[in-house]
Write a protein that holds these residues in place. Structure first.
Motif, PDB file in Angstrom:
ATOM      1  N   ALA A 181      38.415  29.413  63.928  1.00 57.88           N
ATOM      2  CA  ALA A 181      39.290  30.565  64.173  1.00 57.88           C
ATOM      3  C   ALA A 181      40.613  30.100  64.751  1.00 57.88           C
ATOM      4  CB  ALA A 181      38.628  31.550  65.140  1.00 57.88           C
ATOM      5  N   SER A 182      41.683  30.730  64.289  1.00 62.16           N
ATOM      6  CA  SER A 182      43.023  30.512  64.826  1.00 62.16           C
ATOM      7  C   SER A 182      43.655  31.879  65.037  1.00 62.16           C
ATOM      8  CB  SER A 182      43.878  29.688  63.864  1.00 62.16           C
ATOM      9  OG  SER A 182      43.296  28.425  63.620  1.00 62.16           O
ATOM     10  N   SER A 189      43.491  25.123  65.390  1.00 69.80           N
ATOM     11  CA  SER A 189      42.175  25.680  65.702  1.00 69.80           C
ATOM     12  C   SER A 189      42.106  26.130  67.149  1.00 69.80           C
ATOM     13  CB  SER A 189      41.081  24.640  65.439  1.00 69.80           C
ATOM     14  OG  SER A 189      41.043  24.254  64.091  1.00 69.80           O
ATOM     15  N   GLY A 190      41.686  27.375  67.352  1.00 75.56           N
ATOM     16  CA  GLY A 190      41.434  27.858  68.693  1.00 75.56           C
ATOM     17  C   GLY A 190      39.955  27.784  69.023  1.00 75.56           C
ATOM     18  N   VAL A 191      39.139  27.821  67.959  1.00 74.43           N
ATOM     19  CA  VAL A 191      37.679  27.725  68.078  1.00 74.43           C
ATOM     20  C   VAL A 191      37.183  26.988  66.840  1.00 74.43           C
ATOM     21  CG1 VAL A 191      35.510  28.988  68.270  1.00 74.43           C
ATOM     22  CG2 VAL A 191      37.598  29.967  69.236  1.00 74.43           C
ATOM     23  N   TRP A 252      39.071  34.822  74.936  1.00 76.87           N
ATOM     24  CA  TRP A 252      38.954  34.963  73.480  1.00 76.87           C
ATOM     25  C   TRP A 252      38.175  33.801  72.891  1.00 76.87           C
ATOM     26  CZ3 TRP A 252      41.361  31.727  69.738  1.00 76.87           C
ATOM     27  CH2 TRP A 252      41.180  32.167  68.409  1.00 76.87           C
ATOM     28  N   ARG A 253      38.468  32.597  73.349  1.00 78.54           N
ATOM     29  CA  ARG A 253      37.769  31.418  72.838  1.00 78.54           C
ATOM     30  C   ARG A 253      36.273  31.503  73.145  1.00 78.54           C
ATOM     31  NH1 ARG A 253      41.649  26.960  71.945  1.00 78.54           N
ATOM     32  NH2 ARG A 253      43.674  27.494  72.827  1.00 78.54           N
ATOM     33  N   ARG A 254      35.948  31.937  74.343  1.00 82.49           N
ATOM     34  CA  ARG A 254      34.541  32.064  74.720  1.00 82.49           C
ATOM     35  C   ARG A 254      33.836  33.098  73.855  1.00 82.49           C
ATOM     36  NH1 ARG A 254      31.156  34.918  78.190  1.00 82.49           N
ATOM     37  NH2 ARG A 254      29.642  33.634  79.341  1.00 82.49           N
ATOM     38  N   HIS A 255      34.477  34.249  73.679  1.00 76.94           N
ATOM     39  CA  HIS A 255      33.888  35.319  72.863  1.00 76.94           C
ATOM     40  C   HIS A 255      33.640  34.846  71.429  1.00 76.94           C
ATOM     41  CE1 HIS A 255      33.270  39.228  70.969  1.00 76.94           C
ATOM     42  NE2 HIS A 255      34.214  38.900  70.097  1.00 76.94           N
ATOM     43  N   ALA A 261      28.511  30.989  67.047  1.00 79.09           N
ATOM     44  CA  ALA A 261      27.249  30.294  67.279  1.00 79.09           C
ATOM     45  C   ALA A 261      26.082  31.099  66.729  1.00 79.09           C
ATOM     46  CB  ALA A 261      27.064  30.034  68.771  1.00 79.09           C
ATOM     47  N   GLU A 262      26.106  32.394  66.945  1.00 78.03           N
ATOM     48  CA  GLU A 262      25.024  33.238  66.439  1.00 78.03           C
ATOM     49  C   GLU A 262      25.070  33.331  64.915  1.00 78.03           C
ATOM     50  OE1 GLU A 262      21.760  35.747  65.981  1.00 78.03           O
ATOM     51  OE2 GLU A 262      22.339  34.234  67.458  1.00 78.03           O
TER      52      GLU A 262
END
Length: 270
Positions: A181-182, A189-191, A252-255, A261-262
């Motif tokens: 995700a960006s 990349s943010g994630v 946002w990165r954590r979310h 992951a799921e």
């Protein structure tokens, strides 16, 4: 960019004592991208002649530090393993022009130790191991997840060289899933989250990069439940380890990390 403090470029094939102001020169895409006023001499690795990619007798893949992104991408198209598509996905995560692909090296990306470094993401997810060589010739090996210790930080002593990264044969046959995700279409990349499922023993691994200051790889003997996976991520990443810069807030990165992951858990598990 001209580096006007550099007064000498030395061929790495010609041994000479390491001195303050020295730096290894691989592809140079970072070194020549911004001022480096502390540098006085570059030690050029481009003529070392290291084989870019090599399959060892036990089936592992050895990637030379001087291997370029372009070379890695071309090689992966001929790699008859389940994890081959992941290589191209990580190469594409550079979002760079062909000119950068032809110069940027795998080793340089790891040594920059940026959270969004896609070669870090790739080699960490595939359980890669770095080979480091000190100035006195002493060699040591360390997992990619231990080599990159923080944003811009790595376990590399003064004058020590990253020679190669080796991906074990077992990792190359894993089923993989990739999420990135960006904040904008062609953004850094943010994630970046990668999942692998081992077809031999059914174990599952999840690797989180870009959203964290260091690569985080979680291994489970069997695919976890959604709750177990979420708990494991929360326990492995401290609150201050969610990266914070212009490319995304920690929240946002954590979310997005938990969300991806799921998705990956559901995609790769039977």
């Amino acid at each position: 960019m001209d580096l006007n403090t550099v007064v000498e470029i030395r061929d790495a094939r010609d041994p000479a004592p390491w001195r303050p102001g020295d730096a290894w020169l691989g592809g140079g895409t970072y070194l020549f991208s911004e001022p480096q006023p502390h540098l006085r001499r570059l030690v050029d690795l481009s003529r070392t002649g290291w084989t870019p990619l090599h399959r060892t007798p036990d089936g592992a893949l050895e990637i030379a530090a001087t291997c370029t992104v372009a070379q890695l991408s071309r090689y992966a198209r001929t790699l008859p393993t389940a994890a081959a598509p992941l290589v191209e996905q990580c190469c594409r995560a550079f979002l760079a022009s062909f000119k950068i692909w032809n110069m940027a090296t795998v080793g340089g990306n790891l040594c920059n130790a940026l959270p969004a470094g896609p070669m870090i993401s790739l080699t960490a997810a595939l359980d890669g191991e770095c080979l480091l060589i000190a100035q006195d010739g002493v060699r040591r090996r360390i997992p990619v997840t231990g080599f990159v210790t923080g944003a811009g930080r790595k376990d590399l002593a003064e004058g020590e060289l990253l020679r190669s990264v080796t991906v074990p044969a077992r990792a190359l046959v894993c089923r993989t899933a990739f999420r990135q995700a960006s904040l904008y279409g062609l953004g850094r990349s943010g994630v970046l989250v990668i999942g692998t499922l081992d077809p031999v023993d059914g174990s599952f691994a999840l690797t989180v990069t870009a959203s964290t200051v260091r690569p985080v790889r979680l291994w489970f003997p069997l695919p976890p439940t959604a709750e177990a996976l979420r708990t494991a991520i929360g326990g492995a990443v401290a609150d201050d380890e969610w990266f914070d810069d212009i490319h995304g807030l920690p929240e946002w990165r954590r979310h997005m990390t938990f969300r991806y992951a799921e998705e990956i858990r559901r995609e790769v598990t039977p």
